[in-house]
Design a protein around this motif. Structure first.
Motif, short mmCIF file in Angstrom:
data_model
loop_
_atom_site.label_atom_id
_atom_site.label_comp_id
_atom_site.label_asym_id
_atom_site.label_seq_id
_atom_site.Cartn_x
_atom_site.Cartn_y
_atom_site.Cartn_z
N LYS A 182 0.85 -1.21 0.00
CA LYS A 182 0.00 0.00 0.00
C LYS A 182 0.88 1.25 0.00
O LYS A 182 0.51 2.28 -0.52
CB LYS A 182 -0.92 -0.01 1.20
N ASN A 183 2.04 1.14 0.61
CA ASN A 183 3.02 2.23 0.58
C ASN A 183 4.41 1.62 0.69
O ASN A 183 4.56 0.42 0.92
CB ASN A 183 2.76 3.25 1.70
N ASP A 185 6.80 2.85 2.87
CA ASP A 185 7.36 3.54 4.04
C ASP A 185 8.64 2.89 4.56
O ASP A 185 9.61 3.58 4.86
CB ASP A 185 6.34 3.63 5.17
#
Length: 184
Positions: free
Chosen positions: A84-85, A87
Motif C-alpha cells: 500500500k506504501n 514507508d
C-alpha cells in the motif's frame, strides 16, 4: 562485467541491474559491489517491480548506500500484492542515503509489448519507446541494443507463443541500422 569494463575502459554512463526481479537474487549485494568496482564512475540503478522492497535487508540498503546505487521501482501491472506504501523502503533508503523513487520510463512500450492479447502497431510502439537505444542488455555474451529483444524469449516460453513475431524482429533490425548508438 569484467569483459564489458575492459571493452569500455569502465566508461559506461548507466548500468541497470534488473531481472527477472533483481531483489530475488541471493547474491544481489555482491553483484552490486562487483558492478561498482568495475564501473566506479557509472550511474548504477537497481530497477525492481517493487514487490519486495519493504522486505529488503539492512545489508541491501547499506550496500546500495556505500556503493552509491539508486533503487527505482516500476509498477508493470495492477497487482493486489503491491504494498500500500513504501514507508519501510523509504525509511531505509533515507537512513543509508539511497536515492529511491518510482520509475516510469515508457509505459506505452512496456505495457503494450508485455500484453499477448494486445492489438498494436509494433513499429509505432517501438518508435515511441524513449529507451529503445539506451536500454541495452548483456545476456550470455550477446549485447542487445534493446532489452526487450534479448528477454522476449522468456515471455515466449511462458505464454507458449510468439509475442514478437518475425516482422517485429525485422523492424527492430531496420531501426537499429538507422539509430546511432549514443544519440538521443
Amino acid at each position: 562485467m569484467k569483459q564489458l569494463s575492459k571493452v569500455t575502459n569502465g566508461k559506461v554512463r548507466e548500468i541497470f541491474i534488473l531481472g527477472g526481479e533483481p531483489t530475488l537474487h541471493k547474491q544481489l549485494e555482491i553483484l552490486m559491489e562487483i558492478a561498482r568496482s568495475y564501473f566506479p564512475e557509472s550511474h548504477i540503478v537497481v530497477l525492481s517491480n517493487g514487490l519486495l522492497l519493504n522486505d529488503m535487508s539492512e545489508k541491501f540498503w547499506e550496500t546500495c548506500g556505500k556503493n552509491k546505487i539508486d533503487v527505482l521501482f516500476t509498477k508493470y501491472f495492477k497487482c493486489e500484492y503491491y504494498p500500500k506504501n513504501f514507508d519501510i523502503a523509504e525509511n531505509n533508503a533515507k537512513k543509508y542515503g539511497v536515492f529511491f523513487r518510482e520509475y516510469r520510463a515508457c509505459d506505452t512500450f512496456t505495457n503494450t509489448q508485455l500484453s499477448t492479447k494486445a492489438i498494436y502497431d509494433k513499429a509505432e510502439v517501438y518508435e515511441k519507446c524513449i529507451d529503445k537505444i539506451r536500454c541495452s542488455l548483456l545476456d550470455n555474451g550477446n549485447l542487445y541494443a534493446c532489452a526487450m529483444q534479448g528477454s522476449i524469449k522468456f515471455l515466449n516460453d511462458y505464454f507458449e507463443e510468439q509475442t514478437i513475431d518475425k516482422a517485429s524482429r525485422d523492424h527492430y533490425e531496420k531501426m537499429m541500422k538507422k539509430t546511432k548508438v549514443g544519440s538521443k
